[in-house]
Scaffold this motif. Structure first.
Motif, PDB file in Angstrom:
ATOM      1  N   UNK A 128     121.979  57.817 -42.815  1.00 58.43           N
ATOM      2  CA  UNK A 128     120.539  57.677 -43.033  1.00 58.43           C
ATOM      3  C   UNK A 128     119.847  56.962 -41.879  1.00 58.43           C
ATOM      4  N   UNK A 129     120.412  55.847 -41.416  1.00 56.36           N
ATOM      5  CA  UNK A 129     119.777  55.081 -40.345  1.00 56.36           C
ATOM      6  C   UNK A 129     119.791  55.877 -39.044  1.00 56.36           C
ATOM      7  N   UNK A 130     120.911  56.553 -38.767  1.00 59.22           N
ATOM      8  CA  UNK A 130     120.984  57.387 -37.556  1.00 59.22           C
ATOM      9  C   UNK A 130     119.959  58.507 -37.631  1.00 59.22           C
ATOM     10  N   UNK A 131     119.823  59.121 -38.817  1.00 57.61           N
ATOM     11  CA  UNK A 131     118.833  60.191 -38.988  1.00 57.61           C
ATOM     12  C   UNK A 131     117.422  59.658 -38.782  1.00 57.61           C
ATOM     13  N   UNK A 132     117.143  58.468 -39.313  1.00 58.17           N
ATOM     14  CA  UNK A 132     115.830  57.871 -39.110  1.00 58.17           C
ATOM     15  C   UNK A 132     115.556  57.609 -37.640  1.00 58.17           C
ATOM     16  N   UNK A 178     121.316  66.239 -35.283  1.00 60.94           N
ATOM     17  CA  UNK A 178     121.276  66.813 -36.627  1.00 60.94           C
ATOM     18  C   UNK A 178     122.664  67.177 -37.118  1.00 60.94           C
ATOM     19  N   UNK A 179     123.489  67.730 -36.232  1.00 60.92           N
ATOM     20  CA  UNK A 179     124.861  68.058 -36.601  1.00 60.92           C
ATOM     21  C   UNK A 179     125.678  66.798 -36.878  1.00 60.92           C
ATOM     22  N   UNK A 180     125.455  65.758 -36.055  1.00 61.79           N
ATOM     23  CA  UNK A 180     126.173  64.492 -36.239  1.00 61.79           C
ATOM     24  C   UNK A 180     125.839  63.870 -37.590  1.00 61.79           C
ATOM     25  N   UNK A 181     124.560  63.875 -37.946  1.00 60.08           N
ATOM     26  CA  UNK A 181     124.138  63.279 -39.214  1.00 60.08           C
ATOM     27  C   UNK A 181     124.771  63.993 -40.389  1.00 60.08           C
ATOM     28  N   UNK A 182     124.878  65.314 -40.312  1.00 59.67           N
ATOM     29  CA  UNK A 182     125.486  66.062 -41.421  1.00 59.67           C
ATOM     30  C   UNK A 182     126.967  65.728 -41.555  1.00 59.67           C
ATOM     31  N   UNK A 217     119.211  60.800 -48.235  1.00 59.75           N
ATOM     32  CA  UNK A 217     120.512  60.124 -48.324  1.00 59.75           C
ATOM     33  C   UNK A 217     120.436  58.614 -48.195  1.00 59.75           C
ATOM     34  N   UNK A 218     119.250  58.047 -47.931  1.00 61.57           N
ATOM     35  CA  UNK A 218     119.203  56.606 -47.724  1.00 61.57           C
ATOM     36  C   UNK A 218     117.907  55.966 -48.172  1.00 61.57           C
ATOM     37  N   UNK A 219     117.799  54.662 -47.955  1.00 60.64           N
ATOM     38  CA  UNK A 219     116.615  53.890 -48.294  1.00 60.64           C
ATOM     39  C   UNK A 219     115.413  54.383 -47.507  1.00 60.64           C
ATOM     40  N   UNK A 220     114.297  54.619 -48.204  1.00 61.49           N
ATOM     41  CA  UNK A 220     113.100  55.089 -47.516  1.00 61.49           C
ATOM     42  C   UNK A 220     112.605  54.050 -46.527  1.00 61.49           C
ATOM     43  N   UNK A 239     125.376  69.032 -51.875  1.00 59.66           N
ATOM     44  CA  UNK A 239     125.938  68.208 -50.815  1.00 59.66           C
ATOM     45  C   UNK A 239     126.994  68.980 -50.045  1.00 59.66           C
ATOM     46  N   UNK A 240     127.242  68.528 -48.806  1.00 63.28           N
ATOM     47  CA  UNK A 240     128.273  69.132 -47.983  1.00 63.28           C
ATOM     48  C   UNK A 240     129.592  68.420 -48.242  1.00 63.28           C
ATOM     49  N   UNK A 241     130.637  68.886 -47.568  1.00 61.54           N
ATOM     50  CA  UNK A 241     131.944  68.261 -47.732  1.00 61.54           C
ATOM     51  C   UNK A 241     131.953  66.825 -47.235  1.00 61.54           C
ATOM     52  N   UNK A 242     131.004  66.467 -46.362  1.00 58.05           N
ATOM     53  CA  UNK A 242     130.930  65.114 -45.812  1.00 58.05           C
ATOM     54  C   UNK A 242     130.025  64.205 -46.630  1.00 58.05           C
ATOM     55  N   UNK A 243     129.438  64.733 -47.707  1.00 57.34           N
ATOM     56  CA  UNK A 243     128.601  63.912 -48.563  1.00 57.34           C
ATOM     57  C   UNK A 243     127.129  63.929 -48.229  1.00 57.34           C
TER      58      UNK A 243
END
Length: 307
Positions: free
Chosen positions: A173-177, A162-166, A231-234, A43-47
């Motif tokens: 998770x929802x933003x990445x989806x 992608x940078x924002x999600x990290x 990182x989130x619900x499938x 994991x990164x520093x942001x989780x």
């Protein structure tokens, strides 16, 4: 029309099965990573998941098989996008959410809430409304400036997103989806307007910015979707993906490419489209805490007693 509908349904089945297999691979990789290095491994520093952990997830056999199904689904979806209005083809393909939900019960041990089942049922009903109202697809031609804008917007969305999600970490998770859905939606639009396909012209094909928008949308969308599964619900991540890949191409098809409904049934198409989006948002909202993607912390090893 019938061939296009069957093709879109087959693409939906491939995508839905692929998503669950990718989630199985991602979570197995995360558990193994945690067992080797503790709760913070990978994991990164942001989780959020590190690049290394995402790469490890992508080489599990489940993830590879899921990716193969995604490629098959991409080919079928590309055919459907050229035979059906985009608001219909993309919405049918997005119904892979139903397949994802059902398979996740068996393969991931997820128990869906009643509100999730209700949202899925509403989504299926909305797809019926869309199928009844859909007319012939519009054209395949768009100004070259539109091709360039598609490439630029797709690149900015996926790179910046992608940078924002990290940075959001476990809350992204929802933003990445959603971002992965926008990437796949741009892919659908690119396939629809791609030059050099009919008739085939390799030079025209390779010089078309829409081809590279397809590649950026497909590869970038797949990467961000992998992060979402980690990182989130499938079901929540896939539902957010549904919104992204449905709204964008549907609006583009109607506004710029001439997609339309049957005479007198435009209201039914609009209603079905809106209900489908709302239902997908419902699945994302109600399922976001059903089964997170983060692995359980590995138990600490007992210290050896002093002799």
């Amino acid at each position: 029309m019938l061939i296009g509908l069957v093709t879109a349904v087959a693409a939906s089945a491939c995508y839905g099965t692929g998503s669950v297999l990718q989630a199985v691979g991602s979570r197995r990789s995360a558990r193994e990573e945690a067992a080797r290095g503790g709760a913070s491994a990978g994991t990164t520093a942001h989780g959020g998941p590190s690049l290394a952990s995402t790469a490890k997830a992508a080489v599990t056999w489940e993830f590879i098989l899921g990716t193969v199904l995604d490629f098959i689904g991409f080919g079928l979806g590309a055919l459907a996008a050229r035979m059906l209005p985009l608001f219909l083809s993309q919405t049918i393909i997005s119904a892979n959410l139903v397949i994802t939900a059902v398979l996740s019960i068996k393969l991931l041990g997820i128990r869906l809430k009643q509100l999730e089942w209700a949202s899925i049922g509403v989504l299926c009903s909305a797809l019926v409304l869309l199928a009844v109202s859909a007319g012939p697809e519009g054209g395949h031609h768009a100004a070259m400036a539109f091709h360039w804008w598609l490439l630029a917007i797709t690149t900015v969305l996926l790179a910046g997103g992608g940078l924002l999600v990290r940075r959001m970490g476990a809350n992204g998770a929802i933003v990445a989806g959603l971002l992965s859905g926008l990437g796949f939606g741009a892919l659908g639009v690119g396939v629809r307007i791609l030059n050099g396909v009919e008739p085939f012209d390799l030079g025209l094909l390779l010089s078309d910015p829409a081809l590279y928008a397809i590649l950026v949308g497909g590869i970038g969308g797949m990467y961000v979707h992998t992060v979402a599964l980690q990182i989130g619900s499938v079901n929540g991540a896939t539902a957010a993906l549904v919104v992204g890949e449905t709204v964008l191409p549907g609006a583009v098809g109607v506004i710029w490419l001439g997609d339309s409904s049957k005479a007198g049934l435009g209201w039914l198409g609009v209603l079905g489209f809106l209900i489908a989006v709302v239902a997908a948002v419902g699945v994302a909202y109600f399922g976001q805490d059903t089964h997170g993607g983060q692995p359980e912390p590995a138990p600490a090893e007992p210290e050896l007693a002093e002799r």
